[in-house]
Enzyme design. Sequence first.
Site, PDB file in Angstrom:
ATOM      1  N   GLY A  75       0.775  -1.027  -0.189  1.00 27.19           N
ATOM      2  CA  GLY A  75      -0.783   0.032   0.191  1.00 27.19           C
ATOM      3  C   GLY A  75       0.788   1.229   0.075  1.00 27.19           C
ATOM      4  CG  ASN A  76       0.014   4.861  -1.771  1.00 21.88           C
ATOM      5  OD1 ASN A  76      -0.928   5.706  -1.337  1.00 21.88           O
ATOM      6  ND2 ASN A  76      -0.882   4.321  -3.043  1.00 21.88           N
ATOM      7  NE  ARG A  77       5.242   7.117   4.670  1.00 27.01           N
ATOM      8  CZ  ARG A  77       5.039   6.557   5.912  1.00 27.01           C
ATOM      9  NH1 ARG A  77       4.382   7.475   6.714  1.00 27.01           N
ATOM     10  NH2 ARG A  77       6.439   6.471   6.356  1.00 27.01           N
TER      11      ARG A  77
END
Length: 415
Positions: free
Chosen positions: A206-208
Amino acid sequence: MRIVLGVGGGIAAYKVASLLRLFTEAGHHVTVIPTEAATRFVGTATWEALSGNPVSNSVFDDVHQVNHVRLGHEADLVVIAPATADLLAKAATGQAGDLLTNTLLMAHGPVLFAPAMHTEMWQHPATRANVETLRARGAAVLEPASGRLTGSDSGPGRLPEPDAIFDAAMALVHGQTDFQLPLAGKTVTISAGGTREPLDPVRFLGNRSSGKQGVALAVAARNAGATVRLLAAHMEVPPPPGVEVVNVETALQLREAALAAAADSDVVIMSAAVADFRPAEISDTKIKKRDDTADPVITLVRNPDILQELVERRNQGVTGPATDGQLIVGFAAETGDQHGDVRAYAEAKLQRKGCDLLVVNHVGSDKVFGKDTNSVVILARSGSEPQEASGTKADVSAAIISRIGFELNQVSPRA
Ligand code: CTP
């Protein structure tokens, strides 16, 4: 400012309680005049408590004060919400059967109608004619929002959200006489949040991205009068009311949703953080750590570049009916490195992706992701001057949406 808030007899009257709060919290003195029918939906006590002023809908209360003359003359602004088909008809034909319609005839200041009714009623030639009459006389009549209505029906006819009516009212008193919300009648698709690329049933890459910027853009576009479709990847904030939400998880799902939504969109904004790569294989079962096996190696494959594909399809004329004037906006999160600075990377990305506008964020470990404030530069492929915007994500979104409204109103041939 003294505001008369006329409330029509429609179910959307309950939403007007929030509008009243927005007015009072901004320091305005509000007199609420509900119609008889409106009080069947929301009682007089609610309006009195929230406005802090007495409420009446009869010309025969406090006759010595000649209320309809006083209220009409004193009002700096009259807002009618929900403006039902019945109220629009009464206002257009100058009827004066109750305190609200009398006050409307006496009003000297700007008048804003925020209609709400079923789609057939809004589109009926009688209502169209009444709206035209009111607009020709200088009143501002908002376009209703589209979406789910009271029954099982959906379409244009929803009351615009309270903050959209509030913004429109403030614009009106600040002299916007040729009144039209910048994105009225436009459909805007916005992707938001971060995609999640599964590895196995419990793990993902995932990412932030928190989705805050995308949600703020959805609110700003909605307040500018657009019908908004939010393609929501993983978000830490809830989607706003009054927008259609399509939930997606992976980049491939987002691609499918974006291509479908683009078919009838005037504007597509890709603010989602899309994973550039996904695991080549997704394990059906949880990947276990075992002492007798080597450390696992994850092979990644490239995800399609959705933004680039949207631009190509638009340019080839295959996106759909809105293709011709479709405006596509990309986002770029850049850090800069030893090979180039943020602006140089962003300019190159704008050319590579071919979108009309590129909103450039300077990201670092403590910047942008999950934060409530932001600072961006908007680059245009047309070559016009880069525009800076900073402040809360709501401020930045308002600047981006206003720029989009400006670009849509330019007749620019596309390469
Ligand atoms: N984007 C997209 N599809 C992808 C990756 C990104 O549509 N597979 C969109 C994003 O939504 C954003 C824009 O492209 O609007 C730029 O994303 P960014 O990750 O900054 O750019 P990249 O293409 O990944 O370029 P680079 O890796 O060089 O930074």
